[in-house]
Write a protein that holds these residues in place. Structure first.
Motif, mmCIF file in Angstrom:
data_model
loop_
_atom_site.group_PDB
_atom_site.id
_atom_site.type_symbol
_atom_site.label_atom_id
_atom_site.label_comp_id
_atom_site.label_asym_id
_atom_site.label_seq_id
_atom_site.Cartn_x
_atom_site.Cartn_y
_atom_site.Cartn_z
ATOM 1 N N VAL A 149 10.230 -8.987 5.181
ATOM 2 C CA VAL A 149 9.722 -8.752 3.829
ATOM 3 C C VAL A 149 8.282 -8.249 3.876
ATOM 4 O O VAL A 149 7.915 -7.297 3.179
ATOM 5 C CB VAL A 149 9.824 -10.040 2.984
ATOM 6 C CG1 VAL A 149 9.131 -9.860 1.633
ATOM 7 C CG2 VAL A 149 11.284 -10.433 2.771
ATOM 8 N N ALA A 150 7.450 -8.874 4.713
ATOM 9 C CA ALA A 150 6.045 -8.468 4.807
ATOM 10 C C ALA A 150 5.904 -7.031 5.298
ATOM 11 O O ALA A 150 5.053 -6.278 4.827
ATOM 12 C CB ALA A 150 5.299 -9.419 5.742
ATOM 13 N N ALA A 209 3.746 -15.870 1.247
ATOM 14 C CA ALA A 209 2.963 -14.632 1.208
ATOM 15 C C ALA A 209 1.561 -14.846 1.765
ATOM 16 O O ALA A 209 1.029 -14.004 2.503
ATOM 17 C CB ALA A 209 2.890 -14.110 -0.224
ATOM 18 N N GLU A 241 1.132 -7.632 -1.972
ATOM 19 C CA GLU A 241 1.380 -9.074 -1.991
ATOM 20 C C GLU A 241 2.138 -9.521 -3.236
ATOM 21 O O GLU A 241 3.010 -10.395 -3.156
ATOM 22 C CB GLU A 241 0.066 -9.847 -1.880
ATOM 23 C CG GLU A 241 0.295 -11.350 -1.781
ATOM 24 C CD GLU A 241 -0.936 -12.126 -1.358
ATOM 25 O OE1 GLU A 241 -1.356 -13.001 -2.127
ATOM 26 O OE2 GLU A 241 -1.472 -11.855 -0.272
ATOM 27 N N ARG A 285 5.648 -8.781 -2.650
ATOM 28 C CA ARG A 285 6.199 -9.752 -1.690
ATOM 29 C C ARG A 285 6.561 -11.058 -2.388
ATOM 30 O O ARG A 285 7.645 -11.620 -2.173
ATOM 31 C CB ARG A 285 5.179 -10.044 -0.587
ATOM 32 C CG ARG A 285 4.955 -8.929 0.396
ATOM 33 C CD ARG A 285 3.844 -9.323 1.350
ATOM 34 N NE ARG A 285 3.518 -8.245 2.273
ATOM 35 C CZ ARG A 285 2.472 -8.255 3.080
ATOM 36 N NH1 ARG A 285 1.656 -9.292 3.093
ATOM 37 N NH2 ARG A 285 2.239 -7.239 3.898
ATOM 38 N N TRP A 294 7.372 -4.446 2.400
ATOM 39 C CA TRP A 294 6.721 -4.435 1.094
ATOM 40 C C TRP A 294 5.290 -4.953 1.244
ATOM 41 O O TRP A 294 5.038 -6.162 1.156
ATOM 42 C CB TRP A 294 7.524 -5.280 0.108
ATOM 43 C CG TRP A 294 8.877 -4.675 -0.133
ATOM 44 C CD1 TRP A 294 9.167 -3.606 -0.924
ATOM 45 C CD2 TRP A 294 10.129 -5.064 0.473
ATOM 46 N NE1 TRP A 294 10.508 -3.303 -0.860
ATOM 47 C CE2 TRP A 294 11.126 -4.190 -0.012
ATOM 48 C CE3 TRP A 294 10.499 -6.074 1.362
ATOM 49 C CZ2 TRP A 294 12.465 -4.284 0.368
ATOM 50 C CZ3 TRP A 294 11.823 -6.174 1.749
ATOM 51 C CH2 TRP A 294 12.790 -5.285 1.251
#
Length: 417
Positions: A134-135, A336, A141, A144, A138
């Motif tokens: 995911v990081a 996140a 923040e 995310r 995308w």
């Protein structure tokens, strides 16, 4: 299939996110039931509290090593590969739990399945590599947090199905017996996990940046150290209270296995609500993420202590439901934050090292059986106290980094002007 593709357009990556949600849903249904049932299964096979607590030690140690391998693999060759490989071993482990009640087979199967005892709504949401995936795909923040919150909601709602299987266990007893019903449901869980595995094959990801360091960059490691210590404390808390939580409800209040399933079913609905609130209303520039992350963990500890001191099951259950909702609020933002200061080529290694630190500290599960055998409320009391301490340290560590970053950005703006 996209497992062999290294570069995709952002549009295709965004579109494939739905397959990650399908995977997390199936994973939560499957592994949540196994996580809830495992200590109850061993207890009904005749094993004592001390033995059940100790059996989590090799499980945690194996998963520490496996997680690091997957993180390094993901950084160098892609996170989809890491996710797919990470799903293979649980499939094999569930097959072992289904076909045999031999303790050696059970132990090996539990190890490779990764039954770490975390009986929470996030159990199936974040497998090795998911956070890094995911990081990496995308970078914003807020985006995310939205996606992590969405995964958490899906996983928590799906966990309701997983815990419902524990309720179904009571209806199967006349046909299969207590332990036979567990094994039958392990087989159902294995089939559901296969759906997760197949879904992962359709994921797409952006091109990985070339790895320029052997392990990770210095600035990534510096930030990593800030989040490791408080997460180690929280991991120690989880290791102490969580593996035997379902068994705690049974021994403390003498309720049935099906009733325990009902308790956790409603708790996961609360977790889903908390994650929805986090993604919809708390994911804002007006709300400081570290404040939400720390305060929610603080209240998790306080509510755990309240559970330990509860005289009757309705109070304990109500506090656990509230605690689950609070956990759901804090998890997306905390996930996140944990990769906020990490370079994009280091996401896999950094998230794996965080996982290793947290899982390593969960070796406190080895004393959970002793604590419960001595005084039944002690695992929850100790675990709650540790979560309170960890929340304060976490806030101070990240807030200090934020202030340094704010000063650095101001100086940079002045120099440019």
């Amino acid at each position: 299939m996209s497992i062999f593709v290294f570069s995709e357009s952002q549009e295709k990556v965004d579109s494939s996110f739905k397959f990650l949600l399908v995977s997390r849903s199936a994973r939560s249904i499957s592994l949540m039931f196994v996580t809830l049932a495992f200590s109850l299964y061993l207890y009904n096979l005749g094993y004592g509290l001390v033995f059940i607590g100790l059996i989590f030690l090799p499980i945690i140690l194996f998963n520490m090593i496996f997680s690091l391998f997957l993180g390094i693999l993901g950084d160098r060759y892609g996170y989809v590969k890491a996710l797919v490989i990470g799903e293979l071993l649980p499939l094999l482990g569930l097959a072992g739990l289904t076909i045999s009640s031999n303790i050696d087979v059970i132990a090996i199967s539990a190890v490779i399945t990764g039954i770490t005892g975390t009986a929470g709504g996030m159990r199936g949401a974040f497998s090795p590599g998911t956070t890094a995936f995911v990081a990496s795909n995308w970078p914003d923040e807020a985006d995310r947090v939205r996606r992590i919150a969405k995964m958490s909601v899906v996983a928590s709602l799906s966990s309701i199905v997983g815990s419902s299987l524990l309720v179904v266990h009571g209806y199967l007893n006349p046909y299969f017996g207590i332990t036979g019903s567990f094994r039958f449901l392990f087989g159902i869980s294995s089939f559901i996990l296969l759906i997760s595995f197949v879904s992962l094959l359709f994921l797409k990801e952006v091109k990985r940046p070339k790895k320029t360091s052997r392990i990770m960059k210095g600035e990534s490691f510096s930030y990593l150290l800030r989040v490791l210590f408080p997460n180690v404390i929280n991991g120690a808390a989880i290791g102490i209270f969580s593996p035997l939580l379902t068994l705690w409800f049974e021994l403390r209040f003498h309720v049935s296995i099906s009733y325990i399933g009902e308790i956790f079913t409603l708790a996961y609905a609360a977790t889903a609500f908390g994650s929805f609130v986090a993604g919809r209303y708390l994911n804002s520039e007006r709300v400081r993420a570290i404040t939400v992350s720390s305060v929610t963990r603080l209240f998790q500890g306080l509510l755990l202590i309240g559970m330990a001191l509860s005289p009757i099951v309705p109070i304990a259950f109500s506090l656990y439901a509230i605690r689950s909702a609070v956990a759901g609020m804090g998890m997306p933002m905390r996930t996140a934050i944990n990769v906020r200061g990490i370079g994009n080529e280091d996401y896999g290694t950094a998230s794996s090292l965080q996982g290793i630190a947290t899982r390593g500290s969960q070796t406190t599960s080895g004393i959970s059986g002793y604590l419960m055998d001595t005084y039944i409320a002690s695992p929850l009391l100790v675990g709650g106290a540790l979560q309170i301490v960890g929340s304060v340290i976490y806030y101070r560590a990240i807030r200090k980094w934020e202030k340094k970053s704010e000063i650095s950005n101001e100086n940079h703006s002045l120099n440019k002007s």
